[in-house]
Design an enzyme around this catalytic site. Structure first.
Site, PDB file in Angstrom:
ATOM      1  N   PRO A   1     -20.886  24.645 -34.468  1.00 45.23           N
ATOM      2  CA  PRO A   1     -19.469  24.855 -34.126  1.00 45.23           C
ATOM      3  C   PRO A   1     -18.631  25.229 -35.343  1.00 45.23           C
ATOM      4  CG  PRO A   1     -20.076  22.526 -33.941  1.00 45.23           C
ATOM      5  CD  PRO A   1     -21.337  23.279 -34.208  1.00 45.23           C
TER       6      PRO A   1
ATOM      7  N   GLU B   1     -26.088  15.568 -36.241  1.00 37.79           N
ATOM      8  CA  GLU B   1     -24.830  15.850 -36.936  1.00 37.79           C
ATOM      9  C   GLU B   1     -24.914  17.120 -37.775  1.00 37.79           C
ATOM     10  OE1 GLU B   1     -21.822  14.096 -36.528  1.00 37.79           O
ATOM     11  OE2 GLU B   1     -23.066  13.410 -34.870  1.00 37.79           O
TER      12      GLU B   1
ATOM     13  N   ARG C   1     -28.893  43.121 -24.829  1.00 41.21           N
ATOM     14  CA  ARG C   1     -28.245  44.204 -24.078  1.00 41.21           C
ATOM     15  C   ARG C   1     -27.961  45.432 -24.922  1.00 41.21           C
ATOM     16  NH1 ARG C   1     -26.169  42.931 -19.245  1.00 41.21           N
ATOM     17  NH2 ARG C   1     -24.404  44.317 -19.512  1.00 41.21           N
TER      18      ARG C   1
ATOM     19  N   ASP D   1     -19.864  48.671 -20.421  1.00 41.91           N
ATOM     20  CA  ASP D   1     -19.423  47.321 -20.119  1.00 41.91           C
ATOM     21  C   ASP D   1     -18.156  46.941 -20.870  1.00 41.91           C
ATOM     22  OD1 ASP D   1     -21.335  46.894 -18.313  1.00 41.91           O
ATOM     23  OD2 ASP D   1     -22.637  45.663 -19.579  1.00 41.91           O
TER      24      ASP D   1
HETATM   25  N1  ADE Z   1     -23.548  23.566 -31.527  1.00 43.82           N
HETATM   26  C1  ADE Z   1     -22.656  22.683 -31.042  1.00 43.82           C
HETATM   27  N2  ADE Z   1     -21.538  23.295 -30.628  1.00 43.82           N
HETATM   28  C2  ADE Z   1     -21.734  24.633 -30.858  1.00 43.82           C
HETATM   29  C3  ADE Z   1     -20.946  25.778 -30.656  1.00 43.82           C
HETATM   30  N3  ADE Z   1     -19.707  25.720 -30.135  1.00 43.82           N
HETATM   31  N4  ADE Z   1     -21.459  26.978 -31.002  1.00 43.82           N
HETATM   32  C4  ADE Z   1     -22.682  27.057 -31.550  1.00 43.82           C
HETATM   33  N5  ADE Z   1     -23.470  26.007 -31.764  1.00 43.82           N
HETATM   34  C5  ADE Z   1     -23.007  24.792 -31.421  1.00 43.82           C
END
Ligand code: ADE
Length: 216
Positions: free
Chosen positions: A88, A115, A153, A168
């Site tokens: 994330p 984590e 794709r 697309d």
């Molecule tokens: N791992 C946990 N959340 C994630 C996200 N939003 N994008 C990519 N990998 C992740």
């Protein structure tokens, strides 16, 4: 294109990529996907891949040893490959990212868990960190699946003549116009008259206008 996924849940990737266009492309040899179990690279009898962080704090980290060995093992020295970490904290994945990644011959995707991963593995091996959005998933497996699907794709021959990635949504940041199929009337709603006119110039114009309206 060869996709090598490093994960503690290789079975996650069995069903979604044994279906539809991806499976056809697999049969044609356009794509290859191998999901590798990081636990296979552990060295203890419990196949441990995580450990507590130095300095304390909650949660566990992915150990450097198994992950590093997994990367070294799948990386094809001769090919144009890139190592991606799903997290994330990464750059947000877009249509443009997918286009860029489709230029490689091998994508090695590490599915982050717990984590995160040991910082040294990130420094030594990871070329690009990717997030699929500002939310937190339980692990990187869903993110890896999104990356594989959208990158595929862009591969020549993947879509066949079903459609084209150039038509697309998101090409030049213009969204697709509304589409209708039979019946002509559904729950009291009729399709736009122009689509029945047979006048392709008028239809093209209407579609362009609707695309602009949607994008706006
Ligand atoms: N791992 C946990 N959340 C994630 C996200 N939003 N994008 C990519 N990998 C992740």
């Amino acid at each position: 294109m060869k996709f090598d996924i490093l994960t503690i849940f290789p079975e996650f990737f069995e069903s979604p990529f044994s279906l539809g266009l991806f499976n056809k492309a697999r049969e044609k040899g356009i794509v290859q996907l191998d999901a590798h179990d990081i636990r296979d690279y552990a060295e203890d009898k419990h196949r441990t891949v995580d450990d507590a962080p130095y300095g304390g704090g909650g949660g566990m980290l992915m150990k450097p040893g198994p992950l590093g060995r997994a990367i070294e093992n799948v990386k094809e020295k001769s090919s144009n490959s890139i190592v991606i970490l799903t997290t994330p904290a990464g750059e947000i994945f877009t249509d443009q990212t997918a286009r860029e990644l489709s230029e490689f011959d091998q994508l090695i995707i590490i599915c982050g868990r717990y984590e995160g991963i040991d910082e040294r593995v990130r420094e030594i091996y990871v070329d690009r960190e990717i997030s699929i959005g500002d939310f937190v998933l339980s692990g990187g497996e869903h993110a890896a699946a999104v990356i594989v699907d959208s990158v595929s794709r862009f591969l020549p021959g993947f879509l066949g003549n079903v459609t084209s990635s150039e038509c697309d949504s998101f090409k030049d940041s213009i969204l697709e116009y509304p589409q209708y199929t039979r019946p002509e009337e559904y729950m009291g709603k009729k399709i736009p008259e122009v689509l029945l006119s047979g006048n392709h110039k008028d239809i093209d114009e209407w579609r362009r206008r609707e695309s602009v309206k949607r994008t706006y």
